[in-house]
Each structure stands twice: as structure tokens, then as C-alpha cells.
Write an enzyme that holds these catalytic residues in place. Structure first.
Site, short mmCIF file in Angstrom:
data_model
loop_
_atom_site.label_atom_id
_atom_site.label_comp_id
_atom_site.label_asym_id
_atom_site.label_seq_id
_atom_site.Cartn_x
_atom_site.Cartn_y
_atom_site.Cartn_z
N ILE A 145 0.81 -1.22 0.00
CA ILE A 145 0.00 0.00 0.00
C ILE A 145 0.84 1.27 0.00
CG2 ILE A 145 -1.99 -1.07 1.08
CD1 ILE A 145 -1.11 0.03 3.76
N GLY A 148 8.22 4.45 0.77
CA GLY A 148 8.88 5.75 0.84
C GLY A 148 10.24 5.62 1.46
N GLY A 149 10.82 6.78 1.76
CA GLY A 149 12.17 6.79 2.29
C GLY A 149 12.31 6.09 3.62
N GLY A 151 10.60 3.37 4.52
CA GLY A 151 10.32 1.94 4.43
C GLY A 151 9.06 1.61 3.66
N ASP A 261 7.18 15.36 12.02
CA ASP A 261 6.84 15.42 10.59
C ASP A 261 5.34 15.46 10.34
OD1 ASP A 261 7.60 15.54 7.90
OD2 ASP A 261 7.36 13.39 7.64
#
Length: 499
Positions: A145, A148-149, A151, A261
Site C-alpha cells: 500500500i 517511501g524513504g 520503508g 513530521d
């Protein structure tokens, strides 16, 4: 300037690297920065991205927001000739000594390093396909699904408890000890238990990979909703979502944790079985324990505070929340400006709701001391702004300790508005109440006299100054109105009542 380290293998990386050359993890989303500094020099330099002048001591470009390359970092001109002749076969980036991966495109160099043109793309090797596999004799992987950076992300079934879960790959590495260390460092997340935060169920390692097992949240992220509707959120809706998520940040702050973040991609609107909805933080991969000078911190360009590069804190989380809210109501260009707020005239939501704009200016102020210092403080003022927005809509109740129930002014230059409640602790409360009665009856001159009397009782009365300014605007005495507003701004910069 700040040096940077990979959050997984902790090897040094350049701030402009997109791939860690040691372990191959993608670094560009989200940005991560370490706070270790080197001795600044007096050399005048320019930002490698926007070419604006920067000081040698600056860790981030204030014009474009780019994390600046560490002082003394190895550049291609520093490399020996024999090494510089070796390039990545995909992008021709010069390879630095003893590095396994290309910093630009992620290709993995072969064992015969020097002069070899054989390489493998790191994206294909970071995580092996998991579809159909059962991890830890319990979790059957059914679907990918996301990736990204930080994982890859999978949807899986818990064969024991018969429920869907989300599994996120933490790290793929040849060193099992490094994988175990990575998992161990994230185990504190399992202690986080809050209704507005995704639950962590399990941490597992298998072969040379580590995974985190999380609650599967049924819903869409605010980013997905915004993209589907093709326009920003209505201000009232966006404020309600932020108010719904602020208790999670209050909880994290009490645990001395920093989310780092926050952005529209990381908050999901979940629809419950009874039809109600709840907002949830869905990614805890960037949560860190609060400390004065952390080793690694995370953030996304356009959302994080300037000082978060060196010292992220629960207060820099509040800055990020305000930037996110500004984006949700305006879809503003996050690079113009990178920090703070754009001029209000650039976006409709800021023009239409000046109290909201004032709050966002306070929340993203360049001086941290002038921002919000707790989630409760932000929630209180944001609730006031919401009541003011909804109080300007006919038939909408505005019961609140911040607003007067059922009071609407429908005539005059200010138009329909919700009337902010007076501060009952104000020493000038008696003439203020009398002034409000005169204002509601339409006797502007008498109201002004009473508000001015209130100022003689308490020269720092926020309500008296604000009410005076409103009446003076009605009377088209803009010079004196501006004087009152200026005094207010100096007294309580960024307060939601200063609109």
C-alpha cells in the site's frame, strides 16, 4: 553548518544526498538532519539550490529552506583521480571511496568496486517481495500500500486475532545486528496509547529485515481528500480536523516525545462503524524522544520550523501544525515562503478570515518565543477562531466561553459577525458591558465613549482596544482605528482577536 547522518546506519551523509551511500536508504522524504555542528568559517557562500547569499554559520537557507551542505564535506574536487574516474553507470555521479551506493540514484556498486560498471538499483534490493508470505508465523502479507524513504508499507492479516494490520519495513541490511538495533530503537513507540494516534501492535525481525506492525486505519488522509475534491478545505472543516488532532500532540508532549513530521499525508480521517469520524496520526516513524541536541531529526520541506533542524521540540511540532493548517485552507505554495506566512492578499482564505490569518502568523512567527507554547494554548485560540467563523453564519450557534451566545451584529461596515465574549477578569468589565449594550442598540458614539472609559480603567484591555477599533472603522475614522489596532498588535502580537 550541520552535519547529517543516516537514521538507520548512522553513517555520515551530505545534506544534498538523496540516497545513503552506506545502507542505500532513500533520504529525500522526509528530510532528516543531525544537529552536530562544525566550526564555522568566514567564507561567503551561496545556497546550492537558489543561489542566494548565505552565512557560513547557517544550517539552512532562509530563502528556499534547503538544508545546507556540511562544512568540510567531501566534494568531487577532493577525490583522488583514480576514484573520480569511477562513475555510477546510471547517472554518472562520481563515486566516493568505500561507498556501497550512489548518492544520486541509489545504484548499488558491485564487489569489484574500482573501475566496475556493474551495479544494481537499490530500490529493487532494499526489501524483497513479501506478497503472500507469512511473517513471524502470524502476519500474512496481502497487499503493498505504499513505499517511501522510511520503508515499504504492506496490508496484512493477523492470522491469530483475525484482523487487518499494517506492516512497515524498517530496514534491510546485511548486518543482522544493525537490523535488531533499528527495531530496538523504535520499541518505545509501543507505549503510545491514544485514540487519535495509530496503535503499535508488534515489532518483528525476520532474516535481515525489521518490521513494525501497526493498526490498520480505515479512511483517507487529508492530502487524499484535498486532492480528490480538487480544492482546499473550507476553513471551518480544516480547523475542526486540527482541533481533533491537537489532543494527540498534548499527549506526546507529556511523554516528552516529538512527532517532527506532521503534514496532511500523516493524518487520516477514519470513519467508525457508528458513522462518526475521528482524525488520527498514522505514521510514527519520525517520532523521537525529546532531547536538547538529538542525533537525528526529521521533517518535510515547507512544514518544519527553522530551528527544528537543530533542536526539534513539542513547540516546533506546533509550528508544523500551523503550517499544515495554512496549507489545508489555501493550498499555498510551501516554497513561497518556506517559513512563516505569505501575505494575506495572496490567498482567499487568509483574506476572508483575518483572525485565522493572525493566529497562523503567531504560530509560525520567526521568533519561537512569540509562538504558541502548548497544544492547549493553540487549541483554545483556534476554537475561538472557529467560533468567530461559524458565528458569522446565520442560525449557527456560537455558545462558547470565548463568544456571546446568539449575539450577531448584522449592520454596519463589519457585516455579520460573531461577537467575542468579554474577558470577565478585565478590570474594566463594567464599562465594557455597558459599551456592548450601546453597540447592540446601534448607538456607536455612546459605545465608543464607554470603551474609551474602559481604557482609562485598564489601558491594556484587549477587549477595549478591539471594540474601539471596530467602532472607529464603522465611523470611518480609519487613522484612529489603525492606532488602536497597532496598540493591540504590540500588546498581544498574533492574538486571534486582533483581526
Amino acid at each position: 553548518m550541520a552535519t547529517s547522518t543516516c537514521p538507520y546506519c548512522h553513517q555520515s551523509v551530505k545534506a544534498i544526498d538523496e540516497i545513503c551511500e552506506n545502507c542505500g536508504i532513500v533520504l529525500t522524504s522526509p528530510i532528516f538532519i543531525s544537529s552536530q555542528t562544525t566550526t564555522p568559517t568566514s567564507t561567503q557562500a551561496t545556497c546550492p539550490h537558489c543561489r542566494e547569499p548565505i552565512k557560513a554559520s547557517e544550517e539552512i537557507c532562509e530563502n528556499c529552506g534547503m538544508v545546507l551542505q556540511p562544512a568540510g564535506a567531501l566534494s568531487t574536487t577532493d577525490l583522488p583521480t583514480a576514484v573520480m574516474q569511477e562513475q555510477c553507470p546510471r547517472c554518472q555521479e562520481p563515486r566516493r571511496p568505500n561507498k556501497k551506493f550512489c548518492a544520486r540514484c541509489g545504484y548499488r556498486f558491485g564487489e569489484a568496486d574500482v573501475g566496475s560498471t556493474q551495479a544494481q538499483p537499490v530500490v529493487q534490493n532494499r526489501t524483497a517481495p513479501l506478497l503472500g508470505r507469512v511473517l513471524n508465523s502470524r502476519y500474512k502479507v496481502n497487499q503493498t500500500i505504499g513505499e517511501g524513504g522510511m520503508g515499504s508499507v504492506y496490508l496484512a492479516e493477523d492470522l491469530i486475532l483475525k484482523r487487518q494490520v499494517v506492516i512497515k519495513a524498517l530496514l534491510s541490511d546485511d548486518d543482522p545486528d544493525l537490523v535488531a538495533q533499528s527495531v530496538k530503537e523504535r520499541e518505545f513507540l509501543a507505549a503510545i496509547k491514544h485514540s487519535n494516534i495509530v496503535s503499535i501492535y508488534d515489532f518483528i525481525t525476520e532474516n535481515k529485515r525489521g518490521y513494525i506492525v501497526m493498526e490498520h486505519v480505515h479512511g483517507k488522509t487529508l492530502e487524499q481528500i484535498m486532492e480528490e475534491q480538487g480544492k482546499p478545505f473550507e476553513a471551518a472543516d480544516a480547523i475542526r480536523y486540527i482541533l481533533g488532532i491537537l489532543p494527540a500532540f498534548s499527549y506526546l508532549a507529556k511523554l516528552q516525545l516529538v512527532y517532527c513530521d506532521f503534514k496532511p499525508q500523516n493524518v487520516m480521517l477514519e470513519k467508525l462503524k457508528d458513522g462518526t469520524q475521528i482524525v488520527k496520526l498514522i505514521d510514527l516513524g519520525t517520532v523521537i524522544k525529546y532531547e536538547r541536541r538529538p542525533r537525528d531529526v526529521y521533517g518535510t520541506h515547507g512544514f518544519y520550523a527553522l530551528e527544528a533542524v537543530r533542536a526539534p521540540s513539542p513547540e516546533t511540532d506546533l509550528y508544523t501544525i500551523c503550517r499544515t493548517l495554512a496549507y489545508l485552507v489555501s493550498a499555498m505554495d510551501l516554497a513561497d515562503p518556506v517559513f512563516g506566512m505569505p501575505p494575506s492578499e495572496h490567498y482567499k482564505a487568509f483574506r476572508d478570515y483575518p483572525a485565522l490569518y493572525r493566529l497562523l502568523c503567531k504560530g509560525t512567527h520567526t521568533q519561537p518565543a512569540r509562538r504558541f507554547h502548548s497544544a492547549e494554548d493553540l487549541a483554545d485560540q483556534l476554537a475561538g477562531v472557529l467560533r468567530q467563523i461559524e458565528g458569522g453564519t446565520a442560525s449557527v450557534p456560537i455558545n462558547s466561553h470565548l463568544f456571546v451566545s446568539s449575539v450577531l451584529t448584522t449592520t454596519g461596515k463589519l457585516g455579520l459577525r460573531g461577537e467575542a465574549a468579554l474577558d470577565e477578569k478585565d478590570k474594566a468589565i463594567v464599562p465594557l458591558r455597558s459599551g456592548d449594550q450601546a453597540l447592540r442598540s446601534g448607538n456607536l458614539q455612546r459605545a465608543l465613549e464607554l470603551y474609551q472609559k474602559a481604557l482609562t480603567v485598564n489601558s491594556k484591555s484587549i477587549d477595549a482596544l478591539a471594540r474601539c477599533a471596530e467602532v472607529l472603522v464603522e465611523q470611518e475614522d480609519y487613522i484612529n482605528a489603525l492606532t488602536m489596532i497597532t496598540r493591540l498588535q504590540q500588546l498581544v502580537p498574533g492574538h486571534w482577536k486582533v483581526a
